[in-house]
Structure formats: C-alpha cells, structure tokens
Design a protein around this motif. Structure first.
Motif, PDB file in Angstrom:
ATOM      1  N   LYS A 107      -3.156   6.016  -5.604  1.00  0.00           N
ATOM      2  CA  LYS A 107      -1.990   5.686  -4.792  1.00  0.00           C
ATOM      3  C   LYS A 107      -1.158   6.948  -4.592  1.00  0.00           C
ATOM      4  O   LYS A 107      -0.816   7.629  -5.562  1.00  0.00           O
ATOM      5  N   VAL A 108      -0.856   7.263  -3.331  1.00  0.00           N
ATOM      6  CA  VAL A 108      -0.041   8.434  -2.993  1.00  0.00           C
ATOM      7  C   VAL A 108       1.016   8.020  -1.977  1.00  0.00           C
ATOM      8  O   VAL A 108       0.878   7.001  -1.302  1.00  0.00           O
ATOM      9  N   PRO A 109       2.082   8.822  -1.826  1.00  0.00           N
ATOM     10  CA  PRO A 109       3.111   8.495  -0.835  1.00  0.00           C
ATOM     11  C   PRO A 109       2.579   8.666   0.597  1.00  0.00           C
ATOM     12  O   PRO A 109       1.877   9.645   0.886  1.00  0.00           O
ATOM     13  N   LEU A 110       2.932   7.756   1.465  1.00  0.00           N
ATOM     14  CA  LEU A 110       2.495   7.788   2.859  1.00  0.00           C
ATOM     15  C   LEU A 110       2.860   9.112   3.543  1.00  0.00           C
ATOM     16  O   LEU A 110       2.046   9.703   4.246  1.00  0.00           O
ATOM     17  N   GLU A 111       4.057   9.600   3.277  1.00  0.00           N
ATOM     18  CA  GLU A 111       4.516  10.819   3.954  1.00  0.00           C
ATOM     19  C   GLU A 111       3.772  12.075   3.485  1.00  0.00           C
ATOM     20  O   GLU A 111       3.920  13.143   4.072  1.00  0.00           O
ATOM     21  N   LYS A 112       2.946  11.950   2.445  1.00  0.00           N
ATOM     22  CA  LYS A 112       2.223  13.104   1.898  1.00  0.00           C
ATOM     23  C   LYS A 112       0.741  13.157   2.301  1.00  0.00           C
ATOM     24  O   LYS A 112       0.070  14.152   2.024  1.00  0.00           O
ATOM     25  N   ILE A 113       0.231  12.128   2.964  1.00  0.00           N
ATOM     26  CA  ILE A 113      -1.210  12.066   3.272  1.00  0.00           C
ATOM     27  C   ILE A 113      -1.692  13.301   4.039  1.00  0.00           C
ATOM     28  O   ILE A 113      -2.684  13.924   3.667  1.00  0.00           O
ATOM     29  N   ALA A 152      -4.842   6.889  -1.122  1.00  0.00           N
ATOM     30  CA  ALA A 152      -4.439   5.735  -0.312  1.00  0.00           C
ATOM     31  C   ALA A 152      -2.937   5.531  -0.385  1.00  0.00           C
ATOM     32  O   ALA A 152      -2.356   5.562  -1.472  1.00  0.00           O
ATOM     33  N   ALA A 153      -2.345   5.303   0.773  1.00  0.00           N
ATOM     34  CA  ALA A 153      -0.905   5.067   0.856  1.00  0.00           C
ATOM     35  C   ALA A 153      -0.656   3.721   1.532  1.00  0.00           C
ATOM     36  O   ALA A 153      -1.123   3.494   2.654  1.00  0.00           O
ATOM     37  N   ASN A 154       0.050   2.854   0.844  1.00  0.00           N
ATOM     38  CA  ASN A 154       0.399   1.578   1.455  1.00  0.00           C
ATOM     39  C   ASN A 154       1.395   1.824   2.577  1.00  0.00           C
ATOM     40  O   ASN A 154       2.372   2.552   2.396  1.00  0.00           O
ATOM     41  N   VAL A 155       1.133   1.221   3.713  1.00  0.00           N
ATOM     42  CA  VAL A 155       2.042   1.304   4.858  1.00  0.00           C
ATOM     43  C   VAL A 155       3.053   0.165   4.771  1.00  0.00           C
ATOM     44  O   VAL A 155       4.194   0.303   5.191  1.00  0.00           O
ATOM     45  N   ARG A 156       2.607  -0.951   4.208  1.00  0.00           N
ATOM     46  CA  ARG A 156       3.476  -2.109   4.012  1.00  0.00           C
ATOM     47  C   ARG A 156       3.034  -2.829   2.746  1.00  0.00           C
ATOM     48  O   ARG A 156       1.934  -2.611   2.249  1.00  0.00           O
ATOM     49  N   PHE A 161      -2.213  -1.381   7.320  1.00  0.00           N
ATOM     50  CA  PHE A 161      -1.689  -1.744   6.001  1.00  0.00           C
ATOM     51  C   PHE A 161      -1.867  -0.610   4.985  1.00  0.00           C
ATOM     52  O   PHE A 161      -1.092  -0.492   4.052  1.00  0.00           O
ATOM     53  N   ILE A 162      -2.881   0.252   5.166  1.00  0.00           N
ATOM     54  CA  ILE A 162      -3.078   1.420   4.306  1.00  0.00           C
ATOM     55  C   ILE A 162      -3.556   2.575   5.171  1.00  0.00           C
ATOM     56  O   ILE A 162      -4.412   2.394   6.034  1.00  0.00           O
TER      57      ILE A 162
END
Length: 182
Positions: A98-104, A157-161, A140-141
C-alpha cells in the motif's frame, strides 16, 4: 462480536534463491529496513523486513529448496504482457504494498532509475476490461507492477477510494467448483 480480532498482517513469508541478493534489493532498491535475522538448524535463513504499521515481509532461504515454478507456484514472468495472470491453487499470485496515491508516478520513476522494469500506471476500475485508460470515477486502485530478483511479482497499490460499498463493490457471487478433475 467477531470470533477473532485480526489486526492486519503480522508478516508474509516468501522463499528466495539468494538471501544476499534479496537483502540488497529490499534494502537498497525498495528502502526497507532489515529488522530480524534467524539462522535455521538446517543451514537455512529466515530474515524479516519492516513494511510499516507493525507489519513485516519475511524471506526464507533453504539450501535444498526446489527450483521456482513460474506459472504454477507463482504468476508467470510475462503475466502483464500476455494477460495470463493465472497461478495454481494455493500459490501466491503477487504481493501488493500500500502506497499513497500521490506518490505512484514518483515511485515508478524511482524504480526505473534503479534499473527495475516497471509497468505503466494501471487504473483498476469498474469497467469490463478491468483497467481504465485514465484515473476516473470508476477507478478504485491505481498501481504499478514489477518483479523482485527471484521473479516475485510485486505491486505498489494506492486506493483511490474506500472499498466495501455493497451497492458498488460487492456485485459478484463467489464461484463454486462444479466438478473435481483428477
């Protein structure tokens, strides 16, 4: 009240071919801290890496381990190119961190700069193909995939919601085996 108070994953244990190479990849490429080493009675080793939130990723190294069996005991090395994501029952298909969405995007570029082959950013979405061309309301990811030195398929993987909405996320009945083939 639930029967068990499961608080997350304590550790996931995988098997590597070369512990020194594994330690190098997970510490120097992914930046994880080695937190425990164990020498096994048969001459093998069991090492643990911190993956955050009190969770660990562990590796066994066995001197007499069988050879890898991609496509059987793990995903095939060409899984994303061929679309064949199948692996055997009881196998581990891939491991998603699990990683932050803004870091992908940044993490993808960092992996590439370290010589790791990485997929484009994929937006897993509620669409027939499972992948949206861009991040949108169906996503969603968002994630990227790459392999470790032993061919273990990894994902950032970063959860979007948040997941779990019964109206949106729980739409399929579990498959049931119809007949047993020997």
């Amino acid at each position: 009240m639930k029967d068990f108070q499961i608080q997350g994953i304590n550790h996931i244990a995988l098997v590597c071919k070369d512990m020194a190479r594994t330690v190098d990849f997970y510490t120097n490429t992914l930046g994880l801290n080695l937190i425990k080493t164990i020498a096994l009675p048969d001459g093998g080793q069991h090492f643990f890496f911190d993956i955050g939130n009190g969770n660990a990723l562990a590796f066994f190294w066995f001197p007499q381990a069988p050879q890898a069996a991609p496509g059987i005991a793990s995903a095939r090395p060409d899984a994303l190119q061929t679309g064949n994501l199948t692996s055997a029952h009881g196998s581990m298909n891939h491991l998603a961190f699990k990683v932050p969405l803004e870091k992908i995007k940044e993490y993808r570029e960092k992996l590439i700069s370290k010589g790791v082959k990485v997929t484009p950013i994929l937006h897993h979405a509620d669409v027939p193909s499972g992948i949206a061309p861009e991040l949108d309301e169906t996503t969603f990811i968002s994630s990227i995939y790459f392999y470790d030195p032993d061919g273990i398929w990894l994902e950032f993987a970063a959860n979007v919601r948040e997941l779990g909405d019964p109206e949106r996320d729980i739409q399929h009945k579990p498959a049931k085996i119809l007949s047993q083939v020997s």
